[in-house]
Design an enzyme around this catalytic site. Sequence first.
Site, short mmCIF file in Angstrom:
data_model
loop_
_atom_site.label_atom_id
_atom_site.label_comp_id
_atom_site.label_asym_id
_atom_site.label_seq_id
_atom_site.Cartn_x
_atom_site.Cartn_y
_atom_site.Cartn_z
N HIS A 188 0.28 -1.23 -0.06
CA HIS A 188 0.18 -0.27 -0.08
C HIS A 188 1.05 1.49 0.07
O HIS A 188 0.35 2.59 0.01
CB HIS A 188 -0.78 0.13 1.32
CG HIS A 188 -0.34 0.18 2.14
ND1 HIS A 188 -0.07 -0.96 3.27
CD2 HIS A 188 0.05 1.22 3.15
CE1 HIS A 188 0.50 -0.45 4.50
NE2 HIS A 188 0.56 1.15 4.30
N ASP A 218 -0.42 -7.39 1.40
CA ASP A 218 0.36 -6.11 1.24
C ASP A 218 2.09 -6.49 1.75
O ASP A 218 2.90 -5.07 2.27
CB ASP A 218 -0.49 -5.89 2.69
CG ASP A 218 -0.15 -4.21 2.80
OD1 ASP A 218 -0.06 -3.89 2.30
OD2 ASP A 218 -0.15 -3.73 4.12
N SER A 331 4.80 2.88 7.80
CA SER A 331 4.49 1.54 6.91
C SER A 331 5.28 0.90 6.14
O SER A 331 6.65 1.46 5.59
CB SER A 331 3.42 1.85 6.21
OG SER A 331 2.10 1.75 7.25
#
Length: 388
Positions: A188, A218, A331
């Site tokens: 992402h 992911d 992230s």
Amino acid sequence: MTESFRRSGEYPQGDQHQSAYTQGDAQQSAYPQQPYASAHPASSSSDSSTPSYGASVNPEWPPPPAYEPAQQGAAPTALLTEPVSPAPAAPRKRAKGPLALLAAVAIAAAAVGGGTAYAFQELTGSDTVASSSTSTSVVPTSEKGTVAGVAKAVSPSIVEISATSNAGQSTGSGVIITSGGEIITNNHVVSGASEIKVQLSNGKSYTAKVVGTDSKKDLALIKLENAPSGLTVATLGDSAGVKVGDQVVAIGSPEGLTGTVTSGIVSALNRDVTVSTDESQGQQQQQQGGGSGSGQWPFEFGGQEFNGDTGSSTTTYKALQTDASLNPGNSGGALIDMNGNIIGINSAMYSAADATSSSAGSVGLGFAIPINTVKADLDTLRAGGSDS
């Protein structure tokens, strides 16, 4: 003169107690009396002819020889009061040098069991030691088990990623896994990006291209173009050995603050975290400047949605839960054990639903993809990923 070397008890008593060598005054004077004690045992008899300890021997007996009997260790004779001890055995030589060191290590290993690797480290001065959850230690011995030691050793292998798309620009983090410039991050972070810039810990920036993506996990693999030499490569650990309560360190670029270090513990294992696989969600993740977006990646946990709508296209993976502070921009960064090994890739964090960009922050609920999941997916990512 062999007749004179008779053992105790061989001589007659009373009137017959005479030496065979008594042959007149002249010959008797040739053997003067010697002041040594008799070897006859003490007797309870009242016979005065039997000598006792401390009495002089018969003057007619010859003097003792000036040398010890040739046979060592034999029973005592009439002229010796104590047996002669045998010569001591030559001392055994002890091993020296490397053989002695290896023997000492082997003994230590048998004694301490699970502490074998640590004993070897201390003896050899090696900076690497086996641990319960990972295979090696990249933290110097003098700083072992400290957040400062982990940060110093691992920070050079953590990068900041800026992804530009039609919707704007988002910021995330990544981990260098090869000297050729391969970097692992979240899908992402780079999903839908038309341009990717990577900033190293030394402040230098490079462009990167996507090698492969796996939206179901992911994960994404990108690679630096014209990668410099001397890149610091992270050590991938073993997440199967991670336990609840283990201390961990998180390194990333929250809100664009490159190389931010936080610490905490592993709060839980095998959390079912659901994230979106929709590319449009990636384009809105962590928006900076113009464009819409919540600034955080939406995910589901326990049947509830956090940080916005995950959309209709989702995937679920098992995650490590940590209370190490994670914020937008973490992230794709690293969750690290105290030996400096990467045990997870940070992927999701929870903030209150009504939090604004100025008040949003970590509340101690962060999630990371276990590094064993990453390692199992590397071949797929290098081949273009499951989304190709």
